[in-house]
Scaffold this motif. Structure first.
Motif, short mmCIF file in Angstrom:
data_model
loop_
_atom_site.label_atom_id
_atom_site.label_comp_id
_atom_site.label_asym_id
_atom_site.label_seq_id
_atom_site.Cartn_x
_atom_site.Cartn_y
_atom_site.Cartn_z
N GLU A 39 0.83 -1.21 0.00
CA GLU A 39 0.00 0.00 0.00
C GLU A 39 0.86 1.26 0.00
N THR A 83 -4.89 3.10 -10.04
CA THR A 83 -3.67 2.69 -9.38
C THR A 83 -3.34 1.25 -9.77
N LYS A 93 0.35 3.94 -2.82
CA LYS A 93 -0.40 5.15 -2.46
C LYS A 93 0.47 6.31 -2.03
N ASP A 126 1.95 6.87 -6.44
CA ASP A 126 0.97 7.94 -6.62
C ASP A 126 1.65 9.31 -6.69
#
Length: 247
Positions: free
Chosen positions: A56, A223, A60, A64
């Motif tokens: 994650e 994503t 993220k 990202d």
């Protein structure tokens, strides 16, 4: 105090390459790992992020962050996929409301020749980032404590940046009001968003007309591991007729 065992981040080189046409070198991968460790450790006393799972965190926070400036990454800088984005002229960037250092820190790691200012109004977060930078060996980033509207009134920062980054700051219209006064004419603001609606775009359009900005493009994407919806809104600072020319 119990020692935290922090896992190793996945390298994800294939996904980096497939999605961004770029991947970190060994030194950058080590910096990403150290950043992850520092964020997890910092979370013990500061509310930096709820995202601490390694995959994650990669998606993220690291991926990202870099997705918003993908056209500036070295493998893409000569690809000409989106000529509207500045490629060679970007020298100074400001991450407004940086929090735990996102997206500014991953961008500073990926683009070592870019000067990145990490702006936040919370002293504890700035103090944390001031310990992170030397620990990561990052020399192209600096911290700044304050509010964007306050620092934009100072000669050192007003219309001083080529690139402004805003992630999880607030409404898009608020982001524009924070970013555009800090940008040089021709500069670019990148607004990192989740979902994006017609209503938001209409409200943003009204706000930027008074600030000397225009919506240059909106990119929709998902994503790579969780298939979450994301958007990046790119705002260009434009010269208005009543602006005095900069000499």
């Amino acid at each position: 105090m119990n020692q935290i065992t922090i896992p190793v981040l996945p390298q994800m080189n294939e996904l980096w390459q497939q999605t961004l046409n770029w991947q970190p070198d060994e030194s950058q991968q080590q910096q990403f790992q150290r950043l992850y460790e520092l964020i997890v450790e910092g979370n013990r006393s500061l509310n930096l992020t709820r995202i601490t799972d390694p995959i994650e965190f990669w998606e993220k926070h690291l991926w990202d962050s870099l997705r918003g400036i993908a056209r500036l990454l070295p493998a893409n800088s000569s690809a000409g996929k989106n000529p509207e984005l500045p490629l060679q002229s970007v020298q100074k960037a400001i991450d407004i409301g940086t929090g735990g250092g996102f997206p500014g820190l991953p961008i500073a790691i990926a683009l070592p020749h870019l000067s990145v200012t990490l702006l936040d109004s919370t002293r504890k977060k700035i103090t944390f980032l001031e310990t992170v930078l030397p620990s990561l060996g990052i020399e192209n980033a600096a911290t700044l404590l304050g509010r964007s509207d306050e620092i934009a009134r100072g000669a050192q920062h007003k219309q001083a940046y080529d690139l402004a980054l805003l992630r999880a700051v607030g409404a898009a219209s608020l982001c524009a009001k924070c970013a555009l006064p800090l940008l040089k004419n021709g500069g670019l603001a990148v607004l990192y968003r989740g979902n994006w609606t017609v209503e938001e775009e209409t409200e943003l359009q009204r706000a930027i007309e008074r600030l000397g900005g225009t919506i240059e493009s909106v990119e929709a994407f998902t994503t790579p591991t969780s298939q979450g919806a994301r958007h990046c809104v790119y705002l260009r600072k434009v010269v208005q007729q009543f602006d005095r020319p900069i000499r």
